[in-house]
Design an enzyme around this catalytic site. Structure first.
Site, PDB file in Angstrom:
ATOM      1  N   SER A 118       0.834  -1.207   0.000  1.00  0.00           N
ATOM      2  CA  SER A 118       0.000   0.000   0.000  1.00  0.00           C
ATOM      3  C   SER A 118       0.858   1.242   0.000  1.00  0.00           C
ATOM      4  O   SER A 118       0.376   2.330  -0.265  1.00  0.00           O
ATOM      5  CB  SER A 118      -0.865   0.076   1.254  1.00  0.00           C
ATOM      6  OG  SER A 118      -1.324  -1.152   1.625  1.00  0.00           O
ATOM      7  N   HIS A 136      -1.630  -2.942  -6.836  1.00  0.00           N
ATOM      8  CA  HIS A 136      -2.301  -2.703  -5.555  1.00  0.00           C
ATOM      9  C   HIS A 136      -3.807  -2.952  -5.648  1.00  0.00           C
ATOM     10  O   HIS A 136      -4.531  -2.203  -6.303  1.00  0.00           O
ATOM     11  CB  HIS A 136      -2.010  -1.257  -5.094  1.00  0.00           C
ATOM     12  CG  HIS A 136      -2.539  -0.954  -3.735  1.00  0.00           C
ATOM     13  ND1 HIS A 136      -3.086   0.252  -3.390  1.00  0.00           N
ATOM     14  CD2 HIS A 136      -2.625  -1.725  -2.623  1.00  0.00           C
ATOM     15  CE1 HIS A 136      -3.474   0.210  -2.131  1.00  0.00           C
ATOM     16  NE2 HIS A 136      -3.198  -0.972  -1.647  1.00  0.00           N
ATOM     17  N   GLU A 173      -4.483  -0.447  -8.672  1.00  0.00           N
ATOM     18  CA  GLU A 173      -3.511   0.599  -9.018  1.00  0.00           C
ATOM     19  C   GLU A 173      -2.250  -0.106  -9.512  1.00  0.00           C
ATOM     20  O   GLU A 173      -1.737  -1.001  -8.828  1.00  0.00           O
ATOM     21  CB  GLU A 173      -3.155   1.445  -7.789  1.00  0.00           C
ATOM     22  CG  GLU A 173      -4.278   2.336  -7.303  1.00  0.00           C
ATOM     23  CD  GLU A 173      -3.906   3.101  -6.016  1.00  0.00           C
ATOM     24  OE1 GLU A 173      -4.248   4.282  -5.926  1.00  0.00           O
ATOM     25  OE2 GLU A 173      -3.290   2.514  -5.107  1.00  0.00           O
ATOM     26  N   ASN A 210      -4.657   5.776  -1.351  1.00  0.00           N
ATOM     27  CA  ASN A 210      -4.279   5.932   0.058  1.00  0.00           C
ATOM     28  C   ASN A 210      -3.792   7.333   0.387  1.00  0.00           C
ATOM     29  O   ASN A 210      -3.898   7.775   1.538  1.00  0.00           O
ATOM     30  CB  ASN A 210      -3.228   4.898   0.455  1.00  0.00           C
ATOM     31  CG  ASN A 210      -3.869   3.549   0.719  1.00  0.00           C
ATOM     32  OD1 ASN A 210      -5.075   3.477   0.973  1.00  0.00           O
ATOM     33  ND2 ASN A 210      -3.094   2.494   0.653  1.00  0.00           N
TER      34      ASN A 210
END
Ligand code: CAA
Length: 287
Positions: free
Chosen positions: A121, A142, A154, A193
């Protein structure tokens, strides 16, 4: 490059789901590797539970469920998992030293054409690539929790990742039924994130400062912003320790403004990690 076999490293919250979507939607042969039989058994049991949900809704038949399970090969042996894999997806805990170690081991065991992707992450893809002799074949892939339901992947380009690697991984993600976005620069938090984690940290700060109760904070964001779950439920769902780890990386690597709320640190020390330990902002033992 054509990908036929995928190895997923780590059968935890993310790894089991990634292995499942690879076998279910991508119809790939998948090896699922973890370091103890207990982790493997728990991962396979989560996969069976999830497949049963799809079956009970008529999305897959019982025969299809068995075929999907037959495509997943659990193992404790890293060499067995990666020696004939075209793509390795690493989903082990968010610890940079641990990840670099496994990247270096996999580099020595996997075929020279194989791509090594990380589901990290927040950890630098460039740094993970540097632990191998094939940084052009290392990238970020991701997924979002739960991987079986969340549509996004991602894809992250490290400083040395080749365009061919990005293209191959994009095609694999699409075959797994996912939409992709490209993160052109390797920056912690990537897209989602970078926006989500500060929001969750602020939700924790509202509790810490006594401004509102968890239930009201979640209600406000669900009804005011149409989020499917409130930020504190999401924090419990992902794990308070994981959110704290990502916040710390954002703070040290991008800007001190991403400093973690003291409440997150206190909860980690008290093992109030959310669903996985039974208690976090909410009591999950009663749900
Ligand atoms: N496999 C298969 N089906 C599943 C499942 C699974 N693992 N989990 C849930 N389902 C099914 C349920 O059976 C249910 O089916 P029905 O509607 O037919 O009954 C359906 O999915 C909805 O589940 P629930 O009723 O339990 O709950 P819900 O409506 O709240 O949906 C959710 C669940 C999709 C997870 C939704 O709450 C949601 O989208 N939450 C936000 C998740 C999110 O933000 N994820 C990103 C986290 S951030 C991250 O992952 C990145 C990071 O690096 C930290």
């Amino acid at each position: 490059m054509e990908v036929r076999k995928i190895a997923v490293l780590g059968a935890g919250l993310m790894g089991h789901g990634i292995a499942q979507v690879a076998a279910q939607f991508g119809k790939y042969q998948v090896s699922l590797r973890d370091i103890s039989q207990e982790f493997i058994d728990r991962g396979m049991s989560m996969i069976r539970n999830s497949l049963q949900k799809f079956q009970s809704k008529g999305v897959i038949s019982e025969t299809e469920m068995n075929e999907i399970l037959a495509r997943i090969h659990p193992t404790l042996d890293l060499n067995e998992a990666v020696s004939d894999a075209d793509l390795i997806i690493e989903a082990i805990p968010e610890n940079v030293e641990l990840k670099k170690k496994i990247f270096s081991e996999v580099d020595g065991l996997a075929p020279s054409h194989a791509i090594i992707a990380s589901n990290t992450s927040s950890i630098s893809i460039t740094e993970l690539g540097s632990a191998t002799k094939r940084p052009e074949k290392v990238c970020g892939m991701h997924f979002f929790n739960p991987p079986q339901l969340m549509k996004l992947v991602e894809i992250i380009k490290g400083a040395k990742t080749s365009d061919e690697t990005i293209e191959t991984v994009k095609q694999v993600a699409q075959k797994m039924g996912k939409e992709t976005v490209l993160v052109k620069k390797d920056c912690p938090g990537f897209i989602v994130n970078r926006i989500l984690i500060p929001a969750l940290n602020e939700a924790a700060a509202l509790v810490w400062e006594g401004i509102a109760d968890p239930e009201d904070i979640d209600k406000a964001i669900k009804l005011g912003l149409n989020w499917p779950m409130g930020p504190l439920t999401l924090l419990d769902y992902i794990g308070v320790d994981t959110i704290l780890a990502i916040t710390n990386v954002l703070e040290t690597e991008i800007d001190p403004k991403f400093k973690a709320c003291p409440l997150l640190k206190q909860m980690v020390r008290a093992r109030l990690l959310g669903r996985k330990t039974g208690k976090g902002f909410y009591d999950w033992t009663k749900k």
